[in-house]
Design an enzyme around this catalytic site. Structure first.
Site, PDB file in Angstrom:
ATOM      1  N   ASP A  52      -3.795  -3.837 -18.375  1.00 47.26           N
ATOM      2  CA  ASP A  52      -4.164  -2.432 -18.237  1.00 47.26           C
ATOM      3  C   ASP A  52      -5.683  -2.316 -18.185  1.00 47.26           C
ATOM      4  O   ASP A  52      -6.398  -3.001 -18.918  1.00 47.26           O
ATOM      5  CB  ASP A  52      -3.602  -1.622 -19.415  1.00 47.26           C
ATOM      6  CG  ASP A  52      -3.589  -0.134 -19.147  1.00 47.26           C
ATOM      7  OD1 ASP A  52      -2.493   0.438 -19.009  1.00 47.26           O
ATOM      8  OD2 ASP A  52      -4.673   0.472 -19.045  1.00 47.26           O
ATOM      9  N   ILE A  53      -6.161  -1.414 -17.335  1.00 48.59           N
ATOM     10  CA  ILE A  53      -7.604  -1.249 -17.151  1.00 48.59           C
ATOM     11  C   ILE A  53      -8.264  -0.608 -18.382  1.00 48.59           C
ATOM     12  O   ILE A  53      -9.464  -0.755 -18.601  1.00 48.59           O
ATOM     13  CB  ILE A  53      -7.888  -0.410 -15.874  1.00 48.59           C
ATOM     14  CG1 ILE A  53      -9.254  -0.698 -15.300  1.00 48.59           C
ATOM     15  CG2 ILE A  53      -7.681   1.086 -16.113  1.00 48.59           C
ATOM     16  CD1 ILE A  53      -9.454  -0.157 -13.905  1.00 48.59           C
ATOM     17  N   ASN A  80       6.382   5.763 -20.403  1.00 49.49           N
ATOM     18  CA  ASN A  80       6.209   7.209 -20.424  1.00 49.49           C
ATOM     19  C   ASN A  80       6.928   7.848 -19.242  1.00 49.49           C
ATOM     20  O   ASN A  80       6.941   7.287 -18.147  1.00 49.49           O
ATOM     21  CB  ASN A  80       4.712   7.548 -20.344  1.00 49.49           C
ATOM     22  CG  ASN A  80       3.937   7.023 -21.539  1.00 49.49           C
ATOM     23  OD1 ASN A  80       4.424   7.046 -22.663  1.00 49.49           O
ATOM     24  ND2 ASN A  80       2.727   6.526 -21.298  1.00 49.49           N
ATOM     25  N   VAL A  92       0.955   7.530 -13.793  1.00 52.21           N
ATOM     26  CA  VAL A  92       1.207   6.802 -12.548  1.00 52.21           C
ATOM     27  C   VAL A  92       2.711   6.851 -12.294  1.00 52.21           C
ATOM     28  O   VAL A  92       3.508   6.358 -13.115  1.00 52.21           O
ATOM     29  CB  VAL A  92       0.712   5.340 -12.637  1.00 52.21           C
ATOM     30  CG1 VAL A  92       1.023   4.604 -11.332  1.00 52.21           C
ATOM     31  CG2 VAL A  92      -0.784   5.285 -12.928  1.00 52.21           C
ATOM     32  N   HIS A 125       6.751   1.802 -15.099  1.00 52.31           N
ATOM     33  CA  HIS A 125       6.064   0.644 -15.670  1.00 52.31           C
ATOM     34  C   HIS A 125       6.283   0.644 -17.171  1.00 52.31           C
ATOM     35  O   HIS A 125       6.568   1.681 -17.777  1.00 52.31           O
ATOM     36  CB  HIS A 125       4.569   0.691 -15.341  1.00 52.31           C
ATOM     37  CG  HIS A 125       3.911   1.986 -15.672  1.00 52.31           C
ATOM     38  ND1 HIS A 125       3.996   3.089 -14.842  1.00 52.31           N
ATOM     39  CD2 HIS A 125       3.180   2.384 -16.753  1.00 52.31           C
ATOM     40  CE1 HIS A 125       3.349   4.087 -15.398  1.00 52.31           C
ATOM     41  NE2 HIS A 125       2.840   3.696 -16.553  1.00 52.31           N
ATOM     42  N   HIS A 185       4.556  -0.584 -20.731  1.00 50.29           N
ATOM     43  CA  HIS A 185       3.357  -1.051 -21.416  1.00 50.29           C
ATOM     44  C   HIS A 185       3.785  -2.065 -22.478  1.00 50.29           C
ATOM     45  O   HIS A 185       4.568  -1.724 -23.380  1.00 50.29           O
ATOM     46  CB  HIS A 185       2.661   0.108 -22.138  1.00 50.29           C
ATOM     47  CG  HIS A 185       2.178   1.218 -21.251  1.00 50.29           C
ATOM     48  ND1 HIS A 185       0.840   1.412 -20.968  1.00 50.29           N
ATOM     49  CD2 HIS A 185       2.846   2.207 -20.610  1.00 50.29           C
ATOM     50  CE1 HIS A 185       0.709   2.484 -20.184  1.00 50.29           C
ATOM     51  NE2 HIS A 185       1.912   2.986 -19.960  1.00 50.29           N
TER      52      HIS A 185
HETATM   53  P1  5GP Z   1       1.014   5.913 -17.821  1.00 50.84           P
HETATM   54  O1  5GP Z   1       0.020   6.880 -18.365  1.00 50.84           O
HETATM   55  O2  5GP Z   1       1.518   6.356 -16.471  1.00 50.84           O
HETATM   56  O3  5GP Z   1       2.118   5.571 -18.768  1.00 50.84           O
HETATM   57  O4  5GP Z   1       0.242   4.551 -17.654  1.00 50.84           O
HETATM   58  C1  5GP Z   1      -0.618   4.280 -16.595  1.00 50.84           C
HETATM   59  C2  5GP Z   1      -1.541   3.174 -17.053  1.00 50.84           C
HETATM   60  O5  5GP Z   1      -2.192   2.646 -15.910  1.00 50.84           O
HETATM   61  C3  5GP Z   1      -2.642   3.632 -18.013  1.00 50.84           C
HETATM   62  O6  5GP Z   1      -2.515   2.931 -19.250  1.00 50.84           O
HETATM   63  C4  5GP Z   1      -3.936   3.298 -17.276  1.00 50.84           C
HETATM   64  O7  5GP Z   1      -4.944   2.806 -18.136  1.00 50.84           O
HETATM   65  C5  5GP Z   1      -3.482   2.253 -16.290  1.00 50.84           C
HETATM   66  N1  5GP Z   1      -4.273   2.222 -15.066  1.00 50.84           N
HETATM   67  C6  5GP Z   1      -4.700   3.308 -14.351  1.00 50.84           C
HETATM   68  N2  5GP Z   1      -5.384   2.893 -13.270  1.00 50.84           N
HETATM   69  C7  5GP Z   1      -5.395   1.538 -13.310  1.00 50.84           C
HETATM   70  C8  5GP Z   1      -5.960   0.542 -12.440  1.00 50.84           C
HETATM   71  O8  5GP Z   1      -6.573   0.813 -11.416  1.00 50.84           O
HETATM   72  N3  5GP Z   1      -5.768  -0.767 -12.814  1.00 50.84           N
HETATM   73  C9  5GP Z   1      -5.075  -1.104 -13.936  1.00 50.84           C
HETATM   74  N4  5GP Z   1      -4.945  -2.415 -14.198  1.00 50.84           N
HETATM   75  N5  5GP Z   1      -4.527  -0.197 -14.761  1.00 50.84           N
HETATM   76  C10 5GP Z   1      -4.686   1.106 -14.450  1.00 50.84           C
END
Ligand code: 5GP
Length: 112
Positions: A29-30, A86, A95, A99, A101
Site C-alpha cells: 500500500d502506498i 472496505n 478504490v 481488494h 488489506h
Molecule cells: P480502500 O480505501 O479502497 O479500502 O483502499 C485503497 C487503498 O489503496 C488505500 O489504502 C490507499 O492507500 C491505496 N492506494 C491508493 N492509491 C494507490 C497507489 O497508487 N498505489 C498503491 N500501492 N496503493 C494505493
C-alpha cells in the site's frame, strides 16, 4: 469501470509488487498504516464485495490462500495480522476494484 488497480495490474503505473499469478496480484500500500500493509487484489474487475458472484467463489478462496502465504513470507503468521476489505462509502472504500488489506507487523488496536 477500470480503476488505478487495473493500471497497476497492466503495469501502466508502478507498484511494489510482492506476489503475482494469473488471477491475483499483491503490492505494498502506498500509505501503510502498519509495518506490513499489502493490498491483495483479484485481477478480475469486481467493483465491490456486493458484486461478487457464485462464479467468483474459487477466486476469492484463492485470494485468502495468497494472504496466508504472504503472511508466512512476511513472518507475521504466528504473531497474527488483520485482513480488511472496505465496501462502499460507509465502509470507507476509495478504490472500486475489490481488494483485501493485509495489515500486521505490530500489535494492532482492537477494531471490532
Ligand atoms: P480502500 O480505501 O479502497 O479500502 O483502499 C485503497 C487503498 O489503496 C488505500 O489504502 C490507499 O492507500 C491505496 N492506494 C491508493 N492509491 C494507490 C497507489 O497508487 N498505489 C498503491 N500501492 N496503493 C494505493
Amino acid at each position: 469501470m477500470a480503476t488505478l488497480f487495473t493500471k497497476i495490474i497492466n503495469k501502466e503505473i508502478p507498484a511494489n509488487i510482492v506476489y503475482e499469478d494469473d488471477d491475483v496480484i499483491a503490492f505494498k500500500d502506498i500509505a501503510p498504516v502498519a509495518p506490513i500493509h499489502v493490498l491483495v487484489v483479484p485481477k478480475k474487475e469486481i467493483p465491490t464485495i456486493n458484486d461478487i458472484t457464485d462464479e467468483d467463489a474459487l477466486l476469492i478462496g484463492k485470494v485468502y490462500r495468497v494472504i496466508g502465504k504472504l503472511a508466512k513470507e512476511f513472518g507475521i503468521d504466528k504473531d497474527g495480522y488483520r485482513v480488511v476489505s472496505n465496501c462502499n462509502e460507509h465502509g470507507g472504500q476509495t478504490v472500486f476494484h475489490i481488494h483485501f488489506h493485509l495489515i500486521g507487523g505490530e500489535k494492532l488496536g482492537t477494531m471490532v
